[in-house]
Design a protein around this motif. Structure first.
Motif, mmCIF file in Angstrom:
data_model
loop_
_atom_site.group_PDB
_atom_site.id
_atom_site.type_symbol
_atom_site.label_atom_id
_atom_site.label_comp_id
_atom_site.label_asym_id
_atom_site.label_seq_id
_atom_site.Cartn_x
_atom_site.Cartn_y
_atom_site.Cartn_z
ATOM 1 N N UNK A 8 0.823 -1.201 0.000
ATOM 2 C CA UNK A 8 0.000 0.000 0.000
ATOM 3 C C UNK A 8 0.860 1.254 0.000
ATOM 4 N N UNK A 9 1.920 1.238 0.791
ATOM 5 C CA UNK A 9 2.916 2.305 0.803
ATOM 6 C C UNK A 9 4.166 1.725 1.448
ATOM 7 N N UNK A 10 5.136 2.570 1.777
ATOM 8 C CA UNK A 10 6.393 2.041 2.299
ATOM 9 C C UNK A 10 6.265 1.521 3.722
ATOM 10 N N UNK A 11 5.067 1.634 4.352
ATOM 11 C CA UNK A 11 4.883 1.166 5.721
ATOM 12 C C UNK A 11 3.780 0.116 5.878
ATOM 13 N N UNK A 12 2.908 -0.040 4.908
ATOM 14 C CA UNK A 12 1.742 -0.902 5.077
ATOM 15 C C UNK A 12 1.608 -1.886 3.919
ATOM 16 N N UNK A 13 1.145 -3.078 4.265
ATOM 17 C CA UNK A 13 0.921 -4.120 3.272
ATOM 18 C C UNK A 13 -0.399 -4.832 3.570
ATOM 19 N N UNK A 14 -1.022 -5.301 2.511
ATOM 20 C CA UNK A 14 -2.251 -6.070 2.615
ATOM 21 C C UNK A 14 -2.010 -7.445 2.003
ATOM 22 N N UNK A 15 -2.332 -8.509 2.756
ATOM 23 C CA UNK A 15 -2.120 -9.881 2.315
ATOM 24 C C UNK A 15 -3.471 -10.579 2.184
ATOM 25 N N UNK A 16 -3.561 -11.458 1.206
ATOM 26 C CA UNK A 16 -4.781 -12.239 1.007
ATOM 27 C C UNK A 16 -4.386 -13.658 0.617
ATOM 28 N N UNK A 17 -4.965 -14.636 1.303
ATOM 29 C CA UNK A 17 -4.634 -16.044 1.070
ATOM 30 C C UNK A 17 -5.933 -16.839 1.000
ATOM 31 N N UNK A 18 -6.139 -17.489 -0.132
ATOM 32 C CA UNK A 18 -7.340 -18.286 -0.368
ATOM 33 C C UNK A 18 -6.905 -19.704 -0.732
ATOM 34 N N UNK A 19 -7.447 -20.716 -0.024
ATOM 35 C CA UNK A 19 -7.024 -22.094 -0.273
ATOM 36 C C UNK A 19 -8.207 -23.035 -0.179
ATOM 37 N N UNK A 20 -8.119 -24.123 -0.926
ATOM 38 C CA UNK A 20 -9.123 -25.181 -0.862
ATOM 39 C C UNK A 20 -8.404 -26.527 -0.916
ATOM 40 N N UNK A 21 -8.699 -27.381 0.073
ATOM 41 C CA UNK A 21 -8.124 -28.735 0.130
ATOM 42 C C UNK A 21 -9.248 -29.749 0.126
ATOM 43 N N UNK A 22 -9.151 -30.716 -0.785
ATOM 44 C CA UNK A 22 -10.143 -31.782 -0.874
ATOM 45 C C UNK A 22 -9.433 -33.121 -0.733
ATOM 46 N N UNK A 23 -9.910 -33.924 0.202
ATOM 47 C CA UNK A 23 -9.271 -35.202 0.486
ATOM 48 C C UNK A 23 -10.306 -36.317 0.449
ATOM 49 N N UNK A 24 -10.097 -37.289 -0.453
ATOM 50 C CA UNK A 24 -10.977 -38.447 -0.571
ATOM 51 C C UNK A 24 -10.233 -39.680 -0.079
ATOM 52 N N UNK A 25 -10.868 -40.413 0.837
ATOM 53 C CA UNK A 25 -10.250 -41.610 1.380
ATOM 54 C C UNK A 25 -11.132 -42.820 1.199
ATOM 55 N N UNK A 26 -10.492 -43.990 1.112
ATOM 56 C CA UNK A 26 -11.223 -45.251 1.027
ATOM 57 C C UNK A 26 -10.311 -46.360 1.519
ATOM 58 N N UNK A 27 -10.919 -47.462 1.953
ATOM 59 C CA UNK A 27 -10.110 -48.572 2.422
ATOM 60 C C UNK A 27 -10.920 -49.588 3.183
ATOM 61 N N UNK A 28 -10.196 -50.396 3.971
ATOM 62 C CA UNK A 28 -10.837 -51.425 4.772
ATOM 63 C C UNK A 28 -10.241 -51.406 6.168
ATOM 64 N N UNK A 29 -11.090 -51.443 7.184
ATOM 65 C CA UNK A 29 -10.644 -51.480 8.567
ATOM 66 C C UNK A 29 -11.600 -52.351 9.363
ATOM 67 N N UNK A 30 -11.052 -53.268 10.147
ATOM 68 C CA UNK A 30 -11.835 -54.211 10.957
ATOM 69 C C UNK A 30 -12.861 -54.967 10.111
ATOM 70 N N UNK A 31 -12.452 -55.336 8.899
ATOM 71 C CA UNK A 31 -13.303 -56.132 8.035
ATOM 72 C C UNK A 31 -14.407 -55.364 7.347
ATOM 73 N N UNK A 32 -14.437 -54.048 7.498
ATOM 74 C CA UNK A 32 -15.501 -53.233 6.908
ATOM 75 C C UNK A 32 -14.890 -52.199 5.966
ATOM 76 N N UNK A 33 -15.497 -52.012 4.813
ATOM 77 C CA UNK A 33 -15.041 -50.998 3.870
ATOM 78 C C UNK A 33 -15.469 -49.618 4.367
ATOM 79 N N UNK A 34 -14.657 -48.593 4.059
ATOM 80 C CA UNK A 34 -14.992 -47.237 4.481
ATOM 81 C C UNK A 34 -14.666 -46.239 3.381
ATOM 82 N N UNK A 35 -15.356 -45.112 3.438
ATOM 83 C CA UNK A 35 -15.065 -43.980 2.569
ATOM 84 C C UNK A 35 -15.114 -42.705 3.412
#
Length: 649
Positions: free
Chosen positions: A285-312
């Motif tokens: 903005x000037x020699x003393x001030x700054x403006x920061x902006x951070x935008x993020x998106x995380x998508x996590x898909x899981x699948x597997x088997x635990x204790x004999x049962x399938x999961x998602x």
């Protein structure tokens, strides 16, 4: 050459180097490099301006260690307690700071360039999401930092800072090791004119790992576009991570004695695909001030088997982090101001075959910090945060809305050119997540937020070749969220449940020494002593499970020529009670020391390195829990080696 021959070769080469290191203590000509740190204030500052115990591990230290995972780096260099309930020091690793023991996974905040990796569930952050060769440094803040970072920062913050994308560069790396380890990494940095730069990276890894049914396969891709001109800089980033992992499960003590490599759950596995998109910018903005902006998106898909049962599972996390910073000259130094918001929206769905879960969790936080010089040598820091939390359970119809505020007051005093002291009072908090609220006593509708108050005091001595630090702390925790395996839970009396403990407390001390003894010899030693006690009924006077009273590590780095260098560390974890043993009825788990070492050869653009983990074949467990006759453990690997080659241009 087999594994035993490689170990013998390593010891033959390392022995004379260690002997030379013990006698070469004369020529002190290279200074300890000082770093700017961002973790203490969410803007770059010299360590003298931050009233906190902050430890920095730089890229050179990481490279010298020869470590293959971030968990190995933190275990060997940071003097902190690491727990591993899978056995490959990658996924499944949790960190305990300030004596949180088995609850460390939700009381230590892990960031990558300020972006949160922690999950709104009991699943810990994935410490292997960033390849080591992309890391510029790691900043570790010991102690509460909730006023600046919010939820899950009660015990401390680990901020991973990655390499800047500036000049043209090429990096190629390959590694082979024990248990069919194969790893290949390639990255290229390229400037696109004066204002743009791009990095593309690929990381591929396969390993059978130490135990049966523990195969892992992982492929990661990164595309990072950087932009910079006189008044604006920013980046756009895309990451894709595909991780397929077999789960060997826990073993009983008799099974470990019989065959510590065997799988307790031969059919279980967990696969995961993670996509991260991030857009960030900084406006001058000037020699003393700054403006920061951070935008993020995380998508996590899981699948597997635990204790004999399938999961998602499906987790979607969206964050928006606007921040304003300013600095103005005063008579005795600069006034530093930081103010911002942390806005997070989470959607989580899971189906384990015996019941589906679907919830939304939102946090809306405002924070601010002022750092002001009261005199030439005395600086005060004041920070505060207002956090609003809401949890909506679409399956059970439950809705939780809550809010709280926390505050920090700190002082830095520079006694002279070498001595510094600090004093800090900090309030911390942690919101109970949906997994925890989903498994509580029938008499409760929800858990209460965990809150804490901490006082930190420290002194630091630094000259050109030597840095000494001493820290003391005292923490009181109200409504600590723990799992009690003997509580009356949703499955009936004595089946276990998550509960709030009215009170617990922790006091401790830490000592850290780094000595650049000569141009060739660098020595580190960290020791942390923590008394972690459950101070309310029915567990009054008992120790916090899995919280070791004593944790220590020692590191030696010795370069006995321009091409050859040696790194060795010893990591000690003291006695502690099993996870879940709030009553302290089981025998204490014994303390143990693990030795690791690395030998490196460099010539121009090439580097060859041999790393041996658990050099002495120590038999220990990465994680132990349960009460007799249902005690269990996850055995850690015996000696393993990795031989790597790297080319940089």
């Amino acid at each position: 050459m087999d594994e035993s021959q490689l170990k013998s070769l390593f010891l033959t080469l390392a022995g004379p180097a260690l002997l030379l290191a013990g006698t070469a203590l004369a020529d002190q000509t290279e200074s300890i490099v000082e770093h700017m740190v961002v973790t203490g204030a969410r803007l770059p500052q010299s360590p003298e301006q931050v009233p906190a115990d902050i430890q920095v591990i730089d890229a050179e230290m990481i490279a010298d260690s020869g470590a293959q995972t971030l968990a190995q780096v933190l275990n060997g260099l940071a003097g902190i307690q690491i727990q591993d309930n899978i056995g490959n020091m990658r996924r499944g690793v949790s960190i305990s700071l300030r004596g949180f023991g088995e609850n460390g996974v939700n009381n230590v905040l892990v960031l990558v360039n300020g972006h949160k990796l922690n999950n709104p569930s009991l699943a810990g952050p994935d410490l292997s999401v960033v390849p080591l060769r992309d890391i510029e440094r790691i900043e570790i803040l010991h102690g509460s930092a909730s006023s600046l970072y919010g939820d899950q920062a009660s015990g401390g913050v680990i901020n991973i800072i990655t390499r800047q994308v500036n000049e043209q560069a090429l990096l190629l790396s390959a590694a082979r090791g024990s248990d069919d380890l194969e790893r290949y990494y390639a990255s290229i940095d390229q400037r696109l004119g004066e204002q743009f730069a791009v990095r593309a990276a690929v990381d591929v890894e396969h390993a059978d790992n130490y135990r049966d049914n523990n195969n892992s396969d992982r492929e990661r891709g990164l595309l990072h576009l950087n932009f910079h001109n006189g008044w604006f800089s920013g980046f756009a980033e895309w990451q894709q991570d595909d991780d397929r992992l077999r789960l060997p499960g826990a073993l009983s003590e008799s099974q470990i004695r019989d065959d510590r490599r065997q799988a307790g759950t031969p059919g279980q596995y967990s696969n995961r695909e993670t996509t991260l998109q991030r857009l960030a910018g900084r406006f001058v903005m000037n020699d003393r001030q700054q403006l920061h902006l951070d935008l993020a998106q995380r998508e996590e898909e899981g699948s597997g088997e635990i204790f004999g049962s399938m999961f998602t599972t499906l987790t979607e996390v969206r964050t928006l982090q606007p921040k304003w910073t300013g600095q103005w000259p005063l008579t005795h130094g600069e006034l530093l101001l930081t103010a911002g918001a942390d806005i997070e929206r989470t959607e989580y769905q899971s189906d384990y075959g015996f019941g589906a879960t679907s919830f939304s969790q939102d946090t809306d936080d405002l924070y601010a910090q002022i750092s002001a010089p009261l005199s030439k040598d005395f600086r005060t820091v004041i920070a505060g945060r207002r956090s609003e939390f809401s949890l909506s359970d679409q399956q059970g119809g439950q809705a939780i809305d809550d809010q709280l505020s926390v505050f920090r007051l700190g002082f830095n005093y520079q006694l002279d050119a070498h001595w510094r002291s600090y004093l800090r009072f900090d309030q911390g908090f942690r919101w109970p997540n949906a997994d925890e609220n989903g498994f509580i006593p029938a008499s409760l509708t929800s858990l209460t937020p965990q809150e804490s108050e901490t006082v930190d005091f420290g002194v630091e001595y630094q000259q050109q070749h030597l840095r000494l630090t001493l820290g003391l702390f005292s923490m009181d925790v109200e409504n600590e969220i723990v799992f009690d395996p003997l509580a009356d839970g949703p499955w009936g009396p004595g089946t276990g449940a998550n509960i709030n403990l009215p009170a617990s407390e922790r006091q401790g001390a830490n000592v850290s020494v780094r000595w650049q003894a000569t141009d060739a010899l660098d020595l580190h030693w960290h020791y942390r002593h923590t008394d972690a006690e459950l101070s309310s009924a029915p567990f009054a006077g008992n120790e916090v499970p899995l919280a070791a009273e004593r944790v220590s590590n020692a590191v030696i780095r010795y370069a006995f020529s321009e091409q050859w260098s040696l790194y060795a560390d010893a990591v000690y974890t003291g006695p502690r009670y099993r996870a879940g043993d709030n009553s302290n009825v089981s025998e204490l788990l014994g303390g143990y020391t693990v030795f690791n070492a690395s030998l490196r050869w460099q010539l121009r653009n090439w580097q060859w390195q041999l790393r041996v983990n658990n050099l002495s074949d120590k038999r220990y467990n990465g994680y132990s829990g349960g009460l007799s006759p249902f005690a269990f453990a996850y055995p850690a690997a015996l000696a393993q080696y990795a031989l790597s080659v790297e080319y940089r241009q």
